[in-house]
Design an enzyme around this catalytic site. Structure first.
Site, PDB file in Angstrom:
ATOM      1  N   GLY A 174       7.623  -3.569   8.599  1.00  0.00           N
ATOM      2  CA  GLY A 174       7.748  -2.457   9.635  1.00  0.00           C
ATOM      3  C   GLY A 174       8.210  -1.053   9.093  1.00  0.00           C
ATOM      4  O   GLY A 174       8.870  -1.108   7.837  1.00  0.00           O
ATOM      5  N   GLU A 204      13.366   0.079   0.975  1.00  0.00           N
ATOM      6  CA  GLU A 204      12.039   0.803   0.707  1.00  0.00           C
ATOM      7  C   GLU A 204      12.112   2.338   0.766  1.00  0.00           C
ATOM      8  O   GLU A 204      11.183   2.888  -0.129  1.00  0.00           O
ATOM      9  CB  GLU A 204      11.099   0.258   1.624  1.00  0.00           C
ATOM     10  CG  GLU A 204       9.609   0.237   1.458  1.00  0.00           C
ATOM     11  CD  GLU A 204       8.815  -0.202   2.509  1.00  0.00           C
ATOM     12  OE1 GLU A 204       7.616  -0.088   2.441  1.00  0.00           O
ATOM     13  OE2 GLU A 204       9.258  -0.786   3.520  1.00  0.00           O
ATOM     14  N   ASP A 286       0.573  -5.387  -1.895  1.00  0.00           N
ATOM     15  CA  ASP A 286       0.921  -4.936  -0.579  1.00  0.00           C
ATOM     16  C   ASP A 286      -0.075  -4.878   0.443  1.00  0.00           C
ATOM     17  O   ASP A 286      -0.100  -5.586   1.286  1.00  0.00           O
ATOM     18  CB  ASP A 286       1.610  -3.590  -0.914  1.00  0.00           C
ATOM     19  CG  ASP A 286       2.713  -3.180   0.402  1.00  0.00           C
ATOM     20  OD1 ASP A 286       2.825  -4.192   1.259  1.00  0.00           O
ATOM     21  OD2 ASP A 286       3.277  -1.875   0.165  1.00  0.00           O
ATOM     22  N   ASP A 287      -0.923  -3.786   0.204  1.00  0.00           N
ATOM     23  CA  ASP A 287      -1.988  -3.423   0.966  1.00  0.00           C
ATOM     24  C   ASP A 287      -3.224  -2.998   0.167  1.00  0.00           C
ATOM     25  O   ASP A 287      -3.629  -1.992   0.048  1.00  0.00           O
ATOM     26  CB  ASP A 287      -1.872  -2.041   1.923  1.00  0.00           C
ATOM     27  CG  ASP A 287      -0.489  -2.724   2.749  1.00  0.00           C
ATOM     28  OD1 ASP A 287      -0.608  -3.450   3.914  1.00  0.00           O
ATOM     29  OD2 ASP A 287       0.629  -1.950   2.650  1.00  0.00           O
TER      30      ASP A 287
END
Length: 347
Positions: A174, A204, A286-287
């Site tokens: 998140g 992060e 990751d994405d």
């Protein structure tokens, strides 16, 4: 595809940091947009193409659009199935997907049915003979606070016991600028105590040193990103020492960090720091949908940026097996698979 590209595609790979909704490809997004014309969604908002960059905040905006498109059990089933098959087509042999269970009152989607549907998709792909072993991490979204985190852990516990080994752990993710890890400690501690493995997004963004220090005491089983641990970027030696002492593997996502602007360029990516230390580091996407990449490309990028030979790359991919959350017998099966594929890849 050039010879180099073929090598990376054929290389057997392990993917340990893949957010389900962020991994949805543009082809799947097209299908969803066609099914939901009333939403009037512009496709250009859902992926970050070659050379494009967005702030981390803008990246989180992309997820909001994807969440609008994925709001029924049917959507979750299709999206999960597509994502699994795309990873398999890219030579990924073991995949841990992660996602926050969502509920959508209007469509009857509940957090429980969300997880059930992801598991159903994993089982369907397995029954169809798709050559990939898939597991699931239930994600806590740090934006939702203490109470929801505890609820999520209870759900994860329940599925760890009933999913035939498919739910193996918990992810903490998140927006890193929201909330504080100390509020989530009781939930994470409970998860750890009941046997769930923990993968936590840590450091992060630069302002999280105190939180990282606190959460490393758990300690987690793996770390997502860890971008600002090392002293050269404002971290601290004591954080690095904790990570090394506990031998906690890092999940490193090069394109994601560069496009999301937490790392200035590929050459300055912290992969180099940890790789030179000889610390367990796993290359991940990751994405892959949001950042328009795949795991083959990420390996190729790491190799060309940091001068890794094919032998180095093979070793990197093989060592990732030791970092998976599935049990020892699965690790042994995967190591056997890598041995079997070695001659084919290096022919």
């Amino acid at each position: 595809m050039d010879n180099e590209g073929v090598f990376y595609r054929q290389l057997p790979k392990v993917e340990l940091h893949a957010h389900l909704n962020g991994s949805v490809s543009s082809q799947t997004i097209e299908k969803l947009i066609r099914q939901k014309p009333h939403l009037d969604i512009d496709h250009s908002t859902t992926a970050i193409g070659k050379g494009q960059q967005r702030t981390l905040d803008e990246c989180f905006e992309v997820f909001k659009v994807i969440h609008k498109l994925v709001d029924t059990e049917e959507d979750v089933l299709m999206v999960t199935t597509d994502v699994i098959k795309e990873f398999a087509a890219d030579g990924v042999k073991y995949l841990e997907l992660r996602s926050t269970p969502r509920e959508v009152k209007d469509t009857g989607l509940t957090k429980k049915s969300y997880i059930e549907t992801v598991i159903k998709a994993i089982q369907q792909c397995k029954n169809e003979g798709v050559d990939i072993d898939v597991r699931f991490l239930v994600a806590i979204d740090r934006r939702n606070g203490t109470e929801v985190a505890m609820e999520t852990v209870k759900l994860a516990e329940e599925f760890m016991l009933s999913s035939d080994g498919l739910v193996v752990g918990l992810d903490l993710s998140g927006d890193p600028s929201v909330g504080h890890g100390k509020d989530l400690l009781p939930a994470l501690q409970r998860a750890k105590n009941c046997g769930l493995k923990l993968s936590l997004h840590l450091s992060e963004v630069p302002s999280q040193l105190e939180e990282s220090d606190l959460l490393l005491n758990l300690p987690p089983d793996r770390i997502g990103h860890g971008t600002f641990f090392h002293p050269e970027v404002g971290g601290s030696q004591s954080l690095v020492d904790k990570v090394v002492k506990n031998n906690i593997p890092l999940e490193l996502c090069l394109t994601s960090n560069v496009k999301g602007q937490t790392v200035p360029c590929y050459v300055k990516h912290h992969f180099k720091y940890w790789y030179q230390l000889g610390h367990p580091s796993v290359i991940c996407t990751d994405d892959k949908g949001v950042f328009s990449t795949d795991l083959s490309q990420e390996y190729q990028l790491a190799a060309s940026t940091f001068g890794l030979s094919r032998k180095d790359v093979w070793k990197l991919s093989q060592q990732a097996i030791d970092c998976i959350f599935a049990p020892e017998d699965v690790k042994q099966q995967l190591k056997q698979k890598w041995n079997d594929l070695h001659t084919q890849v290096f022919k």
